[in-house]
Design a protein around this motif. Structure first.
Motif, short mmCIF file in Angstrom:
data_model
loop_
_atom_site.label_atom_id
_atom_site.label_comp_id
_atom_site.label_asym_id
_atom_site.label_seq_id
_atom_site.Cartn_x
_atom_site.Cartn_y
_atom_site.Cartn_z
N MET A 27 -18.60 48.75 -106.47
CA MET A 27 -18.41 49.86 -105.70
C MET A 27 -18.66 50.85 -106.64
SD MET A 27 -14.99 49.61 -103.45
CE MET A 27 -15.12 48.61 -101.94
N GLU A 28 -19.26 52.20 -106.11
CA GLU A 28 -19.54 53.40 -106.89
C GLU A 28 -18.53 54.25 -106.02
OE1 GLU A 28 -23.06 55.95 -108.37
OE2 GLU A 28 -23.53 55.21 -106.57
N VAL A 29 -17.49 54.76 -106.99
CA VAL A 29 -16.82 55.97 -106.07
C VAL A 29 -17.08 57.13 -106.70
CG1 VAL A 29 -14.47 56.33 -106.20
CG2 VAL A 29 -14.90 53.86 -106.42
N ILE A 30 -17.38 58.02 -105.71
CA ILE A 30 -17.88 59.51 -106.03
C ILE A 30 -16.87 60.40 -105.47
CG2 ILE A 30 -19.90 60.92 -105.70
CD1 ILE A 30 -21.74 58.46 -105.24
N ILE A 31 -16.31 61.10 -106.36
CA ILE A 31 -15.17 62.20 -106.07
C ILE A 31 -15.66 63.48 -106.01
CG2 ILE A 31 -12.68 62.76 -106.38
CD1 ILE A 31 -12.33 60.00 -107.88
N PHE A 32 -15.29 64.12 -105.03
CA PHE A 32 -15.83 65.62 -104.70
C PHE A 32 -14.64 66.43 -104.40
CE2 PHE A 32 -20.03 63.88 -103.66
CZ PHE A 32 -20.82 64.37 -104.62
N GLU A 33 -14.81 67.85 -104.95
CA GLU A 33 -13.32 68.59 -104.95
C GLU A 33 -13.01 68.92 -103.38
OE1 GLU A 33 -14.50 72.13 -107.11
OE2 GLU A 33 -14.36 70.78 -109.15
N THR A 34 -14.16 68.88 -102.49
CA THR A 34 -14.07 69.56 -101.11
C THR A 34 -14.63 68.58 -100.37
OG1 THR A 34 -15.79 70.50 -101.32
CG2 THR A 34 -13.89 71.86 -102.05
N PRO A 35 -14.01 68.26 -99.07
CA PRO A 35 -14.71 67.50 -97.90
C PRO A 35 -16.01 67.91 -97.97
CG PRO A 35 -12.57 68.42 -97.13
CD PRO A 35 -12.89 68.91 -98.56
N GLU A 36 -16.48 69.46 -97.79
CA GLU A 36 -17.81 69.83 -97.68
C GLU A 36 -18.72 69.10 -98.51
OE1 GLU A 36 -14.86 71.57 -97.53
OE2 GLU A 36 -15.22 72.14 -95.47
N LYS A 37 -18.41 68.90 -99.94
CA LYS A 37 -19.31 68.51 -100.65
C LYS A 37 -19.48 66.74 -100.30
CE LYS A 37 -18.98 71.55 -104.54
NZ LYS A 37 -18.44 71.88 -105.76
N VAL A 38 -18.28 66.39 -99.78
CA VAL A 38 -18.54 64.87 -99.36
C VAL A 38 -19.68 64.73 -98.01
CG1 VAL A 38 -17.15 63.00 -98.16
CG2 VAL A 38 -16.11 64.04 -99.93
N PHE A 39 -19.44 65.69 -97.35
CA PHE A 39 -20.27 65.72 -96.09
C PHE A 39 -21.93 66.10 -96.71
CE2 PHE A 39 -16.64 67.67 -93.84
CZ PHE A 39 -16.27 66.44 -93.69
#
Ligand code: GLP
Length: 272
Positions: free
Chosen positions: A1-13
């Protein structure tokens, strides 16, 4: 699995939408597996904006939704058909004949499930499956204790899921959902989540044992899964620093794999 963590939900979208757009640009007749829920709304907004800006053409794309409540009129605003029309289908140039969702009022539920499975196969299988996650670790409507080998079928929803999705227990109790076995056949999977409420399910899915008690943990068995989440949803991960480091140095790893690959034909860059 590649786990990619962003500071905000906006960046996730942003990241999720960019990956979908990239796939469609490379493969105009891509088959997408779609999900519903609040988590997906930001992604669909970005797909609509990209379409309006002329950056993506959905005319060759086929879509299969994960699940649908049984018994609802498709026009009922609570149905996933209505959700998809509202957030995506009516706003981009998808061909309505290629947007598939299990029927909410089939005469024969088992036959509908078989038909849906066959249709996915007939269209060449799902290239990219989008997933959200329930607080209890469900994906689609595969509630805890679902068989990790299950195919598309009827499932009974838990009280927790009904309360999360409708705020009341006076709601559809049954749904048709792709099974975990079906989901695992997608070529690539992106699971996204944001917010503290999802942190426990995310930790269990990524770092817990593979178990029917957390159906999403079955994704550990798939070779190309990306988990795209914000800091809050990542807050219970024990190896968070490691995932952040891997993501920040991804380019370096890819360059290294490329160098190795040129001397050893057949090698390819690190997969998730
Ligand atoms: C429903 C859907 C799931 C979705 C989940 C989370 O149960 N069947 O596919 O992942 O809700 O929804 P939300 O994004 O609203 O938290």
């Amino acid at each position: 699995m590649e786990v990619i963590i962003f500071e905000t939900p906006e960046k996730v979208f942003d990241e999720t939408a960019a990956r979908i757009i990239n796939l469609i640009q490379k493969k105009r007749n891509a088959v997408l597996g779609l999900a519903t829920g609040r988590t997906m709304e930001g992604v669909y907004q970005r797909l609509v904006a990209a379409y309006q800006a002329g950056k993506v053409d959905f005319s060759g794309v086929t879509t299969f939704n994960l699940d649908e409540y049984l018994g609802l009129d498709p026009a009922d605003p609570r149905s996933f058909r209505a959700y998809m029309e509202r957030h995506l289908f009516s706003r981009v140039n998808l061909n309505p004949e290629r947007t598939f969702i299990p029927r909410s009022r089939p005469e024969d539920v088992a036959a509908e499930c078989r038909r849906y499975e066959a249709l996915i196969k007939e269209k060449g299988g799902i290239d990219l499956q989008l997933l959200g996650i329930g607080r209890d670790g469900h994906i689609g409507f595969n509630e805890p204790s679902s068989s990790l080998a299950a195919r598309t079928r009827i499932k009974t929803l838990t009280d927790e899921t009904l309360l999360d999705n409708f705020g009341t227990l006076e709601a559809p109790r049954f749904a048709i959902t792709l099974g975990i076995g079906t989901i695992l056949e997608a070529r690539e999977i992106i699971l996204l989540a944001f917010g503290e409420k999802k942190a426990e399910a995310i930790a269990w899915m990524v770092e817990g044992p593979v178990s029917a008690s957390c159906p999403a943990s079955a994704l550990q068995l798939h070779p190309v899964v990306r988990v795209i989440i914000d800091e809050a949803a990542a807050s219970r991960l024990q190896r968070k620093d490691y995932y952040l480091w891997v993501w920040r140095h991804k380019k370096q790893a890819e360059e290294l794999s490329f160098t190795l690959a040129s001397s050893q034909p057949g090698d390819k860059p690190e997969d998730p």
